[in-house]
Scaffold this motif. Structure first.
Motif, PDB file in Angstrom:
ATOM      1  N   THR A  50      15.936  11.453   4.616  1.00 50.14           N
ATOM      2  CA  THR A  50      16.944  12.471   4.909  1.00 50.14           C
ATOM      3  C   THR A  50      16.428  13.284   6.084  1.00 50.14           C
ATOM      4  OG1 THR A  50      15.999  14.175   3.465  1.00 50.14           O
ATOM      5  CG2 THR A  50      17.563  12.634   2.462  1.00 50.14           C
ATOM      6  N   ASP A  51      17.316  14.000   6.732  1.00 54.12           N
ATOM      7  CA  ASP A  51      16.901  14.794   7.895  1.00 54.12           C
ATOM      8  C   ASP A  51      15.848  15.830   7.547  1.00 54.12           C
ATOM      9  OD1 ASP A  51      18.554  13.348   9.517  1.00 54.12           O
ATOM     10  OD2 ASP A  51      20.098  14.894   9.718  1.00 54.12           O
ATOM     11  N   ASN A  52      15.854  16.302   6.297  1.00 55.31           N
ATOM     12  CA  ASN A  52      14.895  17.325   5.872  1.00 55.31           C
ATOM     13  C   ASN A  52      13.716  16.737   5.091  1.00 55.31           C
ATOM     14  OD1 ASN A  52      16.556  19.406   6.943  1.00 55.31           O
ATOM     15  ND2 ASN A  52      17.821  19.335   5.090  1.00 55.31           N
ATOM     16  N   GLY A  53      13.495  15.435   5.247  1.00 54.56           N
ATOM     17  CA  GLY A  53      12.489  14.768   4.421  1.00 54.56           C
ATOM     18  C   GLY A  53      11.110  14.619   5.021  1.00 54.56           C
ATOM     19  N   ALA A  54      10.834  15.261   6.162  1.00 58.39           N
ATOM     20  CA  ALA A  54       9.534  15.093   6.817  1.00 58.39           C
ATOM     21  C   ALA A  54       8.382  15.517   5.911  1.00 58.39           C
ATOM     22  CB  ALA A  54       9.504  15.872   8.133  1.00 58.39           C
ATOM     23  N   ALA A  55       8.555  16.648   5.227  1.00 58.19           N
ATOM     24  CA  ALA A  55       7.484  17.141   4.360  1.00 58.19           C
ATOM     25  C   ALA A  55       7.233  16.194   3.196  1.00 58.19           C
ATOM     26  CB  ALA A  55       7.837  18.528   3.841  1.00 58.19           C
ATOM     27  N   LYS A  56       8.308  15.593   2.684  1.00 62.19           N
ATOM     28  CA  LYS A  56       8.161  14.664   1.561  1.00 62.19           C
ATOM     29  C   LYS A  56       7.448  13.385   1.985  1.00 62.19           C
ATOM     30  CE  LYS A  56      12.204  16.453  -0.867  1.00 62.19           C
ATOM     31  NZ  LYS A  56      13.541  16.178  -1.430  1.00 62.19           N
ATOM     32  N   ALA A  57       7.470  13.099   3.278  1.00 59.89           N
ATOM     33  CA  ALA A  57       6.797  11.895   3.785  1.00 59.89           C
ATOM     34  C   ALA A  57       5.295  12.064   3.893  1.00 59.89           C
ATOM     35  CB  ALA A  57       7.374  11.520   5.150  1.00 59.89           C
ATOM     36  N   GLU A  58       4.814  13.276   3.732  1.00 63.60           N
ATOM     37  CA  GLU A  58       3.385  13.557   3.897  1.00 63.60           C
ATOM     38  C   GLU A  58       2.524  12.810   2.888  1.00 63.60           C
ATOM     39  OE1 GLU A  58       1.541  15.636   6.130  1.00 63.60           O
ATOM     40  OE2 GLU A  58       3.376  15.302   7.256  1.00 63.60           O
ATOM     41  N   LYS A  59       3.067  12.548   1.716  1.00 65.47           N
ATOM     42  CA  LYS A  59       2.289  11.882   0.665  1.00 65.47           C
ATOM     43  C   LYS A  59       2.355  10.363   0.744  1.00 65.47           C
ATOM     44  CE  LYS A  59       2.924  15.678  -2.645  1.00 65.47           C
ATOM     45  NZ  LYS A  59       3.442  16.047  -3.997  1.00 65.47           N
ATOM     46  N   GLY A  60       3.118   9.837   1.717  1.00 67.57           N
ATOM     47  CA  GLY A  60       3.281   8.395   1.801  1.00 67.57           C
ATOM     48  C   GLY A  60       4.303   7.905   0.803  1.00 67.57           C
ATOM     49  N   TYR A  61       4.550   6.591   0.828  1.00 71.74           N
ATOM     50  CA  TYR A  61       5.528   6.003  -0.093  1.00 71.74           C
ATOM     51  C   TYR A  61       5.246   4.513  -0.190  1.00 71.74           C
ATOM     52  CZ  TYR A  61      10.085   5.172  -2.317  1.00 71.74           C
ATOM     53  OH  TYR A  61      11.080   4.835  -3.188  1.00 71.74           O
ATOM     54  N   LEU A  62       5.027   4.024  -1.393  1.00 68.22           N
ATOM     55  CA  LEU A  62       4.660   2.624  -1.607  1.00 68.22           C
ATOM     56  C   LEU A  62       3.523   2.242  -0.666  1.00 68.22           C
ATOM     57  CD1 LEU A  62       8.133   0.915  -2.250  1.00 68.22           C
ATOM     58  CD2 LEU A  62       6.440   1.675  -3.916  1.00 68.22           C
ATOM     59  N   ASP A  63       3.749   1.246   0.217  1.00 64.00           N
ATOM     60  CA  ASP A  63       2.658   0.834   1.109  1.00 64.00           C
ATOM     61  C   ASP A  63       2.769   1.452   2.500  1.00 64.00           C
ATOM     62  OD1 ASP A  63       4.951  -0.603   1.532  1.00 64.00           O
ATOM     63  OD2 ASP A  63       3.994  -2.556   1.660  1.00 64.00           O
ATOM     64  N   TYR A  64       3.486   2.564   2.617  1.00 62.96           N
ATOM     65  CA  TYR A  64       3.574   3.307   3.875  1.00 62.96           C
ATOM     66  C   TYR A  64       2.651   4.524   3.824  1.00 62.96           C
ATOM     67  CZ  TYR A  64       7.973   0.973   5.276  1.00 62.96           C
ATOM     68  OH  TYR A  64       8.933   0.069   5.650  1.00 62.96           O
ATOM     69  N   ASP A  65       1.913   4.780   4.913  1.00 62.04           N
ATOM     70  CA  ASP A  65       1.198   6.042   5.003  1.00 62.04           C
ATOM     71  C   ASP A  65       2.079   7.047   5.754  1.00 62.04           C
ATOM     72  OD1 ASP A  65       0.880   5.678   7.819  1.00 62.04           O
ATOM     73  OD2 ASP A  65      -1.004   4.616   7.524  1.00 62.04           O
ATOM     74  N   LYS A  66       1.630   8.294   5.844  1.00 60.10           N
ATOM     75  CA  LYS A  66       2.495   9.338   6.402  1.00 60.10           C
ATOM     76  C   LYS A  66       2.793   9.115   7.886  1.00 60.10           C
ATOM     77  CE  LYS A  66      -1.270  12.647   7.292  1.00 60.10           C
ATOM     78  NZ  LYS A  66      -1.755  14.032   7.007  1.00 60.10           N
ATOM     79  N   GLU A  67       1.849   8.531   8.633  1.00 56.88           N
ATOM     80  CA  GLU A  67       2.092   8.270  10.052  1.00 56.88           C
ATOM     81  C   GLU A  67       3.164   7.203  10.228  1.00 56.88           C
ATOM     82  OE1 GLU A  67      -0.977   8.442   8.737  1.00 56.88           O
ATOM     83  OE2 GLU A  67      -1.640  10.327   9.654  1.00 56.88           O
ATOM     84  N   GLU A  68       3.100   6.173   9.414  1.00 59.82           N
ATOM     85  CA  GLU A  68       4.112   5.108   9.488  1.00 59.82           C
ATOM     86  C   GLU A  68       5.495   5.638   9.128  1.00 59.82           C
ATOM     87  OE1 GLU A  68       1.571   1.108   8.321  1.00 59.82           O
ATOM     88  OE2 GLU A  68       2.119   2.532   6.740  1.00 59.82           O
ATOM     89  N   LEU A  69       5.539   6.494   8.110  1.00 59.72           N
ATOM     90  CA  LEU A  69       6.812   7.070   7.704  1.00 59.72           C
ATOM     91  C   LEU A  69       7.392   7.967   8.802  1.00 59.72           C
ATOM     92  CD1 LEU A  69       6.152   7.994   3.964  1.00 59.72           C
ATOM     93  CD2 LEU A  69       7.593   6.163   4.835  1.00 59.72           C
ATOM     94  N   SER A  70       6.528   8.748   9.414  1.00 59.00           N
ATOM     95  CA  SER A  70       6.979   9.643  10.480  1.00 59.00           C
ATOM     96  C   SER A  70       7.567   8.860  11.645  1.00 59.00           C
ATOM     97  CB  SER A  70       5.810  10.510  10.962  1.00 59.00           C
ATOM     98  OG  SER A  70       6.212  11.344  12.023  1.00 59.00           O
ATOM     99  N   SER A  71       6.882   7.791  12.031  1.00 61.04           N
ATOM    100  CA  SER A  71       7.348   6.960  13.142  1.00 61.04           C
ATOM    101  C   SER A  71       8.685   6.297  12.822  1.00 61.04           C
ATOM    102  CB  SER A  71       6.299   5.900  13.467  1.00 61.04           C
ATOM    103  OG  SER A  71       6.754   5.032  14.478  1.00 61.04           O
TER     104      SER A  71
END
Length: 302
Positions: free
Chosen positions: A206-227
């Protein structure tokens, strides 16, 4: 709101459904959200006897009074809660399913359930007995159709081959593409629908989901999610926001009948509903998303 046929059933459900788990326990607020969802074209409500120890079903039952004929009502069974005991125990037995359905019907204030779903499942379950329970409930007119809610490919295959399920509920999103490897092709071949939960990946997409991406998700780290988030936001600029891109990606699969994003506020609900009017993803956009995101694979229960 577009409606899709659920498997080979006679049920046609709104492509945006309402996942009721996140409605909360404030009956007035939750009821208002359900009424707004129905008013805006949602006809598919998904709950479970597990949610808030049955209170969620009670709230839904109150909310749909006078509207029952217009609603495709789904609930789930298999998690056995007993007063005085901590937590839930897994019980897919015929006896429990046929007992639990009566309690769900009472809480939902209805005499039938459109879609009754097994809320989990393992290969160690008495699967034939479980299927027999659902089939008997159909014959008795207490349920119209049944399905399973599972992310385990080996369990899904068993029910696809041995039962008359019309649907499989599974987590599916751009960040969790595991169903694409085995589940979606199988369901499409057999004429069974996927009901996709988690299309915005806990709010990361979501547009406001940057902070939630900090913890990663499945096999994604936060840098991959941000990109990836940046690419998806840019892709939808001018036509879709990030959440709508995420929802339209999931709905692009022919096997997906509906997504059921949760909503705990009116703002979230209306934003989810607006995805039904968002531009569909072009073949080029779908290909770009698949190229830039990961082809996740199930590591267990294959």
């Amino acid at each position: 709101m577009k409606h899709n046929r659920l498997g080979k059933s006679e049920l046609y459900i709104s492509e945006i459904g309402l996942g009721c788990m996140s409605l909360g326990t404030d009956k007035v607020k939750a009821t208002a959200l359900v009424h707004e969802a129905i008013e805006k074209g949602i006809n598919f409500l998904d709950t479970a006897d597990l949610y808030d120890e049955g209170l969620n079903e009670e709230i839904i039952g109150e909310a749909i009074k006078g509207k029952r004929a217009d609603i495709v009502l789904a609930t789930k069974v298999g998690n056995h809660w007993e007063k005085g005991k901590a937590g839930w125990s897994w019980d897919p037995s015929k006896a429990y399913i046929k007992s639990a359905v009566k309690e769900s019907l009472r809480r939902l204030q209805t005499d039938y359930i459109d879609l009754y779903q097994l809320h989990g499942g393992t290969l160690d379950d008495p699967i034939s007995e479980t299927i027999e329970a659902f089939e008997e409930l159909k014959q008795e007119g207490l349920i119209r159709y049944y399905g399973i809610s599972s992310i385990r490919p080996n369990v899904i295959r068993e029910y696809v081959e041995r039962s008359n399920i019309v649907s499989v509920m599974s987590q599916y999103s751009i960040l969790d593409r595991r169903p694409e490897e085995q589940i979606l092709p199988l369901l499409e071949e057999k004429g069974i629908s996927l009901i996709a939960r988690g299309p915005v990946a806990k709010g990361i997409l979501t547009d406001n989901g940057a902070a939630k991406a900090e913890k990663g998700y499945l096999d994604y780290d936060k840098e991959e999610l941000s990109s990836l988030r940046d690419v998806l936001i840019e892709m939808g600029e001018g036509s879709r926001d990030l959440a709508h891109t995420a929802i339209r990606y999931v709905l692009a699969s022919p096997a997906v009948a509906a997504v059921i994003p949760g909503a705990s506020s009116l703002e979230q609900l209306l934003h989810n509903i607006a995805a039904s009017e968002a531009h569909q993803l072009s073949p080029a956009e779908l290909e770009t998303i698949k190229r830039l995101s990961k082809e996740n694979r199930f590591e267990q229960h294959r």
